[in-house]
Write a protein that holds these residues in place. Structure first.
Motif, short mmCIF file in Angstrom:
data_model
loop_
_atom_site.label_atom_id
_atom_site.label_comp_id
_atom_site.label_asym_id
_atom_site.label_seq_id
_atom_site.Cartn_x
_atom_site.Cartn_y
_atom_site.Cartn_z
N LEU A 54 -2.10 9.02 28.78
CA LEU A 54 -2.28 8.27 27.55
C LEU A 54 -2.56 9.24 26.40
N SER A 55 -1.72 9.22 25.37
CA SER A 55 -1.93 10.09 24.22
C SER A 55 -2.06 9.26 22.95
N ASN A 56 -2.11 9.91 21.80
CA ASN A 56 -2.46 9.24 20.55
C ASN A 56 -1.58 8.04 20.23
N ARG A 57 -0.27 8.13 20.53
CA ARG A 57 0.63 7.01 20.22
C ARG A 57 0.28 5.77 21.02
N GLY A 58 -0.22 5.97 22.23
CA GLY A 58 -0.66 4.84 23.03
C GLY A 58 -2.02 4.33 22.64
N TRP A 59 -2.90 5.23 22.19
CA TRP A 59 -4.23 4.83 21.76
C TRP A 59 -4.17 3.90 20.55
N TRP A 60 -3.28 4.20 19.62
CA TRP A 60 -3.22 3.45 18.37
C TRP A 60 -3.09 1.95 18.60
N PRO A 61 -2.07 1.48 19.35
CA PRO A 61 -1.98 0.03 19.59
C PRO A 61 -3.14 -0.52 20.43
N LEU A 62 -3.65 0.27 21.37
CA LEU A 62 -4.80 -0.22 22.15
C LEU A 62 -6.01 -0.43 21.26
N LYS A 63 -6.19 0.44 20.27
CA LYS A 63 -7.26 0.24 19.29
C LYS A 63 -6.99 -1.01 18.45
N GLU A 64 -5.73 -1.22 18.07
CA GLU A 64 -5.40 -2.38 17.23
C GLU A 64 -5.75 -3.69 17.91
N VAL A 65 -5.61 -3.74 19.23
CA VAL A 65 -5.92 -4.99 19.94
C VAL A 65 -7.34 -4.99 20.49
N GLY A 66 -8.13 -3.98 20.10
CA GLY A 66 -9.55 -3.99 20.41
C GLY A 66 -9.93 -3.58 21.81
N LEU A 67 -9.08 -2.78 22.48
CA LEU A 67 -9.36 -2.40 23.87
C LEU A 67 -9.82 -0.95 24.01
N GLU A 68 -10.10 -0.30 22.89
CA GLU A 68 -10.43 1.12 22.93
C GLU A 68 -11.62 1.42 23.86
N ASN A 69 -12.68 0.66 23.73
CA ASN A 69 -13.88 0.94 24.52
C ASN A 69 -13.66 0.72 26.00
N GLN A 70 -12.93 -0.36 26.35
CA GLN A 70 -12.68 -0.63 27.77
C GLN A 70 -11.78 0.44 28.38
N VAL A 71 -10.79 0.88 27.62
CA VAL A 71 -9.88 1.91 28.14
C VAL A 71 -10.60 3.26 28.20
N GLN A 72 -11.50 3.50 27.26
CA GLN A 72 -12.25 4.76 27.24
C GLN A 72 -12.97 5.00 28.57
N ASP A 73 -13.45 3.93 29.18
CA ASP A 73 -14.15 4.05 30.45
C ASP A 73 -13.21 4.35 31.62
N MET A 74 -11.89 4.25 31.39
CA MET A 74 -10.92 4.41 32.47
C MET A 74 -10.24 5.77 32.48
N ILE A 75 -10.49 6.60 31.46
CA ILE A 75 -9.70 7.82 31.30
C ILE A 75 -10.46 9.07 31.70
N ILE A 76 -9.68 10.13 32.00
CA ILE A 76 -10.21 11.48 32.14
C ILE A 76 -9.40 12.37 31.21
N PRO A 77 -10.04 12.98 30.19
CA PRO A 77 -9.29 13.83 29.26
C PRO A 77 -8.78 15.10 29.95
N MET A 78 -7.57 15.50 29.58
CA MET A 78 -6.97 16.74 30.07
C MET A 78 -6.62 17.60 28.86
N ALA A 79 -7.31 18.70 28.70
CA ALA A 79 -7.18 19.52 27.50
C ALA A 79 -5.98 20.46 27.53
N GLY A 80 -5.36 20.63 28.71
CA GLY A 80 -4.21 21.52 28.78
C GLY A 80 -3.62 21.57 30.17
#
Length: 446
Positions: A54-80
């Motif tokens: 999941l990258s920024n283009r996918g985050w944008w619509p998820l934020k628009e529908v108010g799911l940012e916090n729920q999805v935040q709990d599901m992710i592991i960031p990968m810096a490279g």
């Protein structure tokens, strides 16, 4: 709202569920028809789900529908990328600037969340429903649910039913519909690295791990339970291919020789290899995406290979753009539908091209000396002139407001400039002495 009141959506996958949320919240009567059983009860089909990035283009619509916090709990960031050579030595290549990352997320977990939120918004999902016919003139679908035929009428039909879309299949037999599909010679098989004995990650959890081996590769993405989902990309036929891995000894010897540090962390290798299917990778292009009041979005209109990590992200972007056009035109679908396909088609073609190209980069070039130097020079340019020289990967992954087609155009210009830079005498020894200002100015001048 205009006279359009009801929308039928084919497919309750990631894109179908997300557009269902958008439209139900706009006040439409939304009904989603899904051929599979409810995965929240039955679970995901094993072995066919490459972990998603999941990258920024996918985050944008998820934020628009108010799911940012729920999805935040599901992710592991990968810096490279963490590249593993044949001896197990590691090289780390950041994806962007400090603080920028792509995010590993479970396909099944995200899909379940989106389906539940679509239902909360008022959408009705019909599971075990196989679409058998579509009447584009009347905007009706005929389907079989639990063995019983049914017909459904709506104002608009949206086909978001994946790379092998039934909606698209019926469009293909209409006049002047262009369609192509291309399978690459490689397939993929899902494998796993479990958590350690004490529940720990056995590899760096904040990296996408890649074992590049020329014409094939292994990748690994982290999961919340400290396991890694691994995916082997290998040709179907040939000297180093799935066709050559016939016996347990073939499989064990292949992994022991080519991926030794992964092999020692894969106790269920044989079980995974035999149990999980070998799946193909297809690119789909088609046009038009609209037939009367029926629209194709997501993989149904532009399925791509997974090597840029943008399949889901581009599908989510489809949903965001469609919703923005409904805002722009006051829900007038007669204006929205043609504008949507005209705007999105060049971007779909661009990310399709980039995804195929990135496969070569990931499997062949990430260990190449010239390639790594080129990346160092571009990283230095980005550091010195962050508003003027943005690497192509960063444009695609982190500049969500920039269209894919524009990122591709700028990336091709940068590549021509870097080709010239790499021909400079003694470039490997003297690259730090380059006139980076003049290189950035060349891009501004184009």
């Amino acid at each position: 709202m205009s006279s359009t009141k009801s929308v039928t959506i084919a497919g309750a996958g990631l894109v179908g569920s997300l557009i269902g949320i958008y439209l139900a919240r706009r006040g439409y009567k939304v009904e989603i028809f899904e051929k599979r059983p409810d995965m929240r009860q039955k679970g995901m089909e094993g072995g066919r789900s490459i972990n998603l990035a999941l990258s920024n283009r996918g985050w944008w619509p998820l934020k628009e529908v108010g799911l940012e916090n729920q999805v935040q709990d599901m992710i592991i960031p990968m810096a490279g990328r963490a590249m593993h050579d044949s001896s197990g030595d590691l090289t780390f290549q950041p994806y962007g600037k400090e603080g920028q990352a792509i995010n590993s997320i479970s396909r099944g977990g995200l899909n379940a969340l989106l389906m539940t939120e679509a239902e909360k918004a008022g959408a009705v999902i019909h599971f075990n429903c196989t679409i058998e016919h579509i009447d584009f003139d009347q905007s009706t679908i005929s389907c079989v649910k639990d063995g019983k035929p049914m017909m459904h009428l709506s104002d608009v039909i949206i086909g978001s039913d994946g790379a092998f879309s039934v909606v698209r299949k019926f469009m293909q037999i209409t006049d002047r519909f262009n369609y192509s599909q291309h399978y690459i010679e490689h397939g993929y098989k899902e494998l796993s690295i479990p958590a350690g004995k004490n529940g720990e990650f056995l590899l760096d959890k904040n990296a996408l791990h890649i074992w590049p081996r020329g014409n094939y590769m292994l990748i690994a993405l982290p999961n919340k339970d400290a396991s890694f989902t691994c995916t082997l990309f290998l040709a179907f036929e040939g000297e180093r291919s799935f066709s050559q891995l016939k016996t347990d000894d073939d499989i064990l010897n292949f992994f022991r020789q080519d991926f030794p540090d992964a092999f020692e962390r894969m106790p269920t290798l044989l079980e995974d290899f035999h149990h999980n299917p070998t799946s193909s990778l297809v690119t789909v292009r088609c046009y038009p995406w609209v037939k009367n009041k029926t629209l194709l979005i997501g993989d149904a209109s532009h399925a791509i290979v997974p090597f840029y990590g943008q399949g889901m992200n581009s599908g989510f972007e489809d949903c965001r753009v469609l919703n923005a056009l409904l805002d722009k035109h006051g829900d007038n679908w007669d204006k929205v539908l043609p504008e949507f396909q005209k705007e999105r088609k060049p971007d779909a073609d661009a990310i399709s091209h980039l995804a195929l190209s990135n496969f070569i980069e990931m499997r062949d070039l990430v260990g190449d000396e010239n390639f790594l130097l080129r990346k160092k020079i571009e990283a230095r340019l980005y550091e010195l002139y962050p508003e003027e020289w943005i690497p192509l990967y960063s444009m695609v992954t982190f500049k969500e407001e920039l269209r894919y087609s524009e990122a591709l155009r700028q990336g091709e210009t940068q590549q021509r400039i870097m080709d010239e830079v790499m021909r400079s005498p003694d470039i490997h020894e003297r690259w730090m002495d380059l006139d980076f200002r003049s290189i950035a100015d060349r891009l501004k001048a184009t």
